[in-house]
Design a protein around this motif. Structure first.
Motif, PDB file in Angstrom:
ATOM      1  N   THR A 123      14.995  -1.347 -13.753  1.00  0.00           N
ATOM      2  CA  THR A 123      14.404  -1.850 -12.509  1.00  0.00           C
ATOM      3  C   THR A 123      13.326  -0.868 -12.058  1.00  0.00           C
ATOM      4  O   THR A 123      13.550   0.347 -12.086  1.00  0.00           O
ATOM      5  CB  THR A 123      15.462  -1.969 -11.388  1.00  0.00           C
ATOM      6  OG1 THR A 123      16.508  -2.832 -11.832  1.00  0.00           O
ATOM      7  CG2 THR A 123      14.866  -2.524 -10.111  1.00  0.00           C
ATOM      8  N   ILE A 124      12.188  -1.403 -11.645  1.00  0.00           N
ATOM      9  CA  ILE A 124      11.137  -0.592 -11.030  1.00  0.00           C
ATOM     10  C   ILE A 124      10.858  -1.196  -9.665  1.00  0.00           C
ATOM     11  O   ILE A 124      10.513  -2.374  -9.561  1.00  0.00           O
ATOM     12  CB  ILE A 124       9.833  -0.571 -11.866  1.00  0.00           C
ATOM     13  CG1 ILE A 124      10.079   0.018 -13.246  1.00  0.00           C
ATOM     14  CG2 ILE A 124       8.736   0.197 -11.121  1.00  0.00           C
ATOM     15  CD1 ILE A 124       8.864  -0.032 -14.175  1.00  0.00           C
ATOM     16  N   LEU A 125      11.027  -0.386  -8.626  1.00  0.00           N
ATOM     17  CA  LEU A 125      10.655  -0.792  -7.272  1.00  0.00           C
ATOM     18  C   LEU A 125       9.314  -0.145  -6.964  1.00  0.00           C
ATOM     19  O   LEU A 125       9.188   1.084  -7.003  1.00  0.00           O
ATOM     20  CB  LEU A 125      11.708  -0.354  -6.252  1.00  0.00           C
ATOM     21  CG  LEU A 125      13.087  -0.987  -6.393  1.00  0.00           C
ATOM     22  CD1 LEU A 125      14.027  -0.433  -5.321  1.00  0.00           C
ATOM     23  CD2 LEU A 125      13.012  -2.505  -6.313  1.00  0.00           C
ATOM     24  N   TYR A 126       8.318  -0.965  -6.662  1.00  0.00           N
ATOM     25  CA  TYR A 126       6.960  -0.483  -6.379  1.00  0.00           C
ATOM     26  C   TYR A 126       6.710  -0.603  -4.881  1.00  0.00           C
ATOM     27  O   TYR A 126       6.863  -1.680  -4.294  1.00  0.00           O
ATOM     28  CB  TYR A 126       5.937  -1.317  -7.151  1.00  0.00           C
ATOM     29  CG  TYR A 126       4.507  -0.980  -6.817  1.00  0.00           C
ATOM     30  CD1 TYR A 126       3.863   0.077  -7.450  1.00  0.00           C
ATOM     31  CD2 TYR A 126       3.802  -1.714  -5.874  1.00  0.00           C
ATOM     32  CE1 TYR A 126       2.547   0.401  -7.155  1.00  0.00           C
ATOM     33  CE2 TYR A 126       2.493  -1.404  -5.565  1.00  0.00           C
ATOM     34  CZ  TYR A 126       1.867  -0.356  -6.198  1.00  0.00           C
ATOM     35  OH  TYR A 126       0.568  -0.036  -5.892  1.00  0.00           O
ATOM     36  N   PHE A 127       6.335   0.511  -4.268  1.00  0.00           N
ATOM     37  CA  PHE A 127       6.009   0.560  -2.846  1.00  0.00           C
ATOM     38  C   PHE A 127       4.522   0.834  -2.715  1.00  0.00           C
ATOM     39  O   PHE A 127       4.040   1.861  -3.204  1.00  0.00           O
ATOM     40  CB  PHE A 127       6.788   1.679  -2.140  1.00  0.00           C
ATOM     41  CG  PHE A 127       8.281   1.494  -2.157  1.00  0.00           C
ATOM     42  CD1 PHE A 127       8.937   0.988  -1.050  1.00  0.00           C
ATOM     43  CD2 PHE A 127       9.034   1.840  -3.277  1.00  0.00           C
ATOM     44  CE1 PHE A 127      10.327   0.829  -1.060  1.00  0.00           C
ATOM     45  CE2 PHE A 127      10.408   1.685  -3.292  1.00  0.00           C
ATOM     46  CZ  PHE A 127      11.057   1.179  -2.179  1.00  0.00           C
ATOM     47  N   GLU A 128       3.790  -0.058  -2.075  1.00  0.00           N
ATOM     48  CA  GLU A 128       2.344   0.145  -1.889  1.00  0.00           C
ATOM     49  C   GLU A 128       2.092   1.350  -0.983  1.00  0.00           C
ATOM     50  O   GLU A 128       1.172   2.117  -1.207  1.00  0.00           O
ATOM     51  CB  GLU A 128       1.705  -1.118  -1.311  1.00  0.00           C
ATOM     52  CG  GLU A 128       0.196  -1.060  -1.229  1.00  0.00           C
ATOM     53  CD  GLU A 128      -0.494  -0.944  -2.585  1.00  0.00           C
ATOM     54  OE1 GLU A 128      -1.513  -0.222  -2.651  1.00  0.00           O
ATOM     55  OE2 GLU A 128      -0.028  -1.540  -3.569  1.00  0.00           O
ATOM     56  N   LYS A 129       2.929   1.503   0.050  1.00  0.00           N
ATOM     57  CA  LYS A 129       2.868   2.675   0.933  1.00  0.00           C
ATOM     58  C   LYS A 129       4.214   2.821   1.621  1.00  0.00           C
ATOM     59  O   LYS A 129       4.988   1.859   1.692  1.00  0.00           O
ATOM     60  CB  LYS A 129       1.722   2.562   1.940  1.00  0.00           C
ATOM     61  CG  LYS A 129       1.843   1.406   2.875  1.00  0.00           C
ATOM     62  CD  LYS A 129       0.628   1.314   3.790  1.00  0.00           C
ATOM     63  CE  LYS A 129       0.837   0.113   4.721  1.00  0.00           C
ATOM     64  NZ  LYS A 129      -0.314  -0.210   5.497  1.00  0.00           N
ATOM     65  N   PRO A 130       4.509   4.030   2.114  1.00  0.00           N
ATOM     66  CA  PRO A 130       5.800   4.231   2.785  1.00  0.00           C
ATOM     67  C   PRO A 130       5.994   3.217   3.909  1.00  0.00           C
ATOM     68  O   PRO A 130       5.065   2.903   4.648  1.00  0.00           O
ATOM     69  CB  PRO A 130       5.684   5.650   3.334  1.00  0.00           C
ATOM     70  CG  PRO A 130       4.702   6.320   2.430  1.00  0.00           C
ATOM     71  CD  PRO A 130       3.707   5.243   2.069  1.00  0.00           C
ATOM     72  N   GLY A 131       7.195   2.695   3.999  1.00  0.00           N
ATOM     73  CA  GLY A 131       7.523   1.717   5.035  1.00  0.00           C
ATOM     74  C   GLY A 131       7.379   0.280   4.582  1.00  0.00           C
ATOM     75  O   GLY A 131       7.916  -0.627   5.211  1.00  0.00           O
ATOM     76  N   ASP A 132       6.639   0.058   3.486  1.00  0.00           N
ATOM     77  CA  ASP A 132       6.491  -1.301   2.962  1.00  0.00           C
ATOM     78  C   ASP A 132       7.773  -1.746   2.277  1.00  0.00           C
ATOM     79  O   ASP A 132       8.527  -0.924   1.755  1.00  0.00           O
ATOM     80  CB  ASP A 132       5.367  -1.370   1.918  1.00  0.00           C
ATOM     81  CG  ASP A 132       3.978  -1.413   2.535  1.00  0.00           C
ATOM     82  OD1 ASP A 132       3.870  -1.428   3.771  1.00  0.00           O
ATOM     83  OD2 ASP A 132       3.009  -1.425   1.752  1.00  0.00           O
ATOM     84  N   GLU A 133       7.975  -3.040   2.203  1.00  0.00           N
ATOM     85  CA  GLU A 133       9.044  -3.594   1.396  1.00  0.00           C
ATOM     86  C   GLU A 133       8.630  -3.449  -0.069  1.00  0.00           C
ATOM     87  O   GLU A 133       7.473  -3.681  -0.418  1.00  0.00           O
ATOM     88  CB  GLU A 133       9.281  -5.056   1.716  1.00  0.00           C
ATOM     89  CG  GLU A 133       9.982  -5.288   3.038  1.00  0.00           C
ATOM     90  CD  GLU A 133      11.408  -4.747   3.046  1.00  0.00           C
ATOM     91  OE1 GLU A 133      12.148  -4.987   2.075  1.00  0.00           O
ATOM     92  OE2 GLU A 133      11.767  -4.071   4.031  1.00  0.00           O
ATOM     93  N   PRO A 134       9.563  -3.072  -0.949  1.00  0.00           N
ATOM     94  CA  PRO A 134       9.189  -2.907  -2.353  1.00  0.00           C
ATOM     95  C   PRO A 134       9.017  -4.247  -3.072  1.00  0.00           C
ATOM     96  O   PRO A 134       9.587  -5.256  -2.676  1.00  0.00           O
ATOM     97  CB  PRO A 134      10.376  -2.146  -2.939  1.00  0.00           C
ATOM     98  CG  PRO A 134      11.532  -2.570  -2.104  1.00  0.00           C
ATOM     99  CD  PRO A 134      10.966  -2.758  -0.698  1.00  0.00           C
ATOM    100  N   LYS A 135       8.205  -4.193  -4.109  1.00  0.00           N
ATOM    101  CA  LYS A 135       8.092  -5.301  -5.056  1.00  0.00           C
ATOM    102  C   LYS A 135       8.881  -4.865  -6.290  1.00  0.00           C
ATOM    103  O   LYS A 135       8.813  -3.701  -6.686  1.00  0.00           O
ATOM    104  CB  LYS A 135       6.639  -5.569  -5.399  1.00  0.00           C
ATOM    105  CG  LYS A 135       5.844  -6.039  -4.194  1.00  0.00           C
ATOM    106  CD  LYS A 135       4.381  -6.188  -4.512  1.00  0.00           C
ATOM    107  CE  LYS A 135       3.626  -6.588  -3.256  1.00  0.00           C
ATOM    108  NZ  LYS A 135       2.211  -6.316  -3.348  1.00  0.00           N
ATOM    109  N   GLU A 136       9.619  -5.778  -6.879  1.00  0.00           N
ATOM    110  CA  GLU A 136      10.564  -5.401  -7.954  1.00  0.00           C
ATOM    111  C   GLU A 136      10.176  -5.978  -9.303  1.00  0.00           C
ATOM    112  O   GLU A 136       9.850  -7.157  -9.422  1.00  0.00           O
ATOM    113  CB  GLU A 136      11.965  -5.879  -7.586  1.00  0.00           C
ATOM    114  CG  GLU A 136      13.008  -5.492  -8.594  1.00  0.00           C
ATOM    115  CD  GLU A 136      14.415  -5.863  -8.177  1.00  0.00           C
ATOM    116  OE1 GLU A 136      15.213  -6.207  -9.063  1.00  0.00           O
ATOM    117  OE2 GLU A 136      14.718  -5.827  -6.958  1.00  0.00           O
TER     118      GLU A 136
END
Length: 139
Positions: A123-136
């Protein structure tokens, strides 16, 4: 410009090489900073054959990686990666992912103590910036 989530992750990998690798030791997490390289979404990091992390992975191959985020730059994106690690001793890969900055820990690319850890993400959780919901990305 990255278009897919995978493109965003690969772009992050190209800009961020230092992150943390957490293994499990005595049923507890143990983290350390590592230098990462990649081949597509597979990550590689160099280590000494006798390092604790290789013992940890032999007992439990599940690892966690944090990579990315630079507070004072435009690179605030980051990833959290859950994956499985295994030892990789291919001479071709050892040469491809050798950096002179490894010399304090490993004498040379031909050092018999030098090996790579190959991390295959689950699994890779990608966060565009702190506080954002991750894309998985899941595999």
């Amino acid at each position: 410009m990255p278009e897919t989530l995978k493109d965003h992750v690969l772009d992050l990998f190209s800009h961020h090489k230092i992150g943390t690798l957490a293994t499990v030791r005595n049923n507890k997490p143990y983290s350390r900073f590592m230098l990462f390289s990649n081949e597509d979404l597979i990550l590689y990091t160099a280590t000494n054959k006798h390092a604790h992390k290789t013992e940890d992975i032999a007992e439990n191959p599940l690892v966690h990686i944090l990579l990315g985020y630079e507070r004072d730059s435009s690179h605030q994106h980051y990833v959290e990666i859950e994956g499985k690690a295994e030892v990789e001793e291919s001479q071709e890969l050892r040469e491809r992912f050798w950096y002179d900055s490894l010399k304090p820990w490993i004498a040379s690319v031909d050092d018999p103590e030098y090996l790579l850890l190959k991390i295959t993400p689950e699994t890779i959780l990608y966060f565009e910036k702190p506080g954002d919901e991750p894309k998985e990305l899941s595999f």
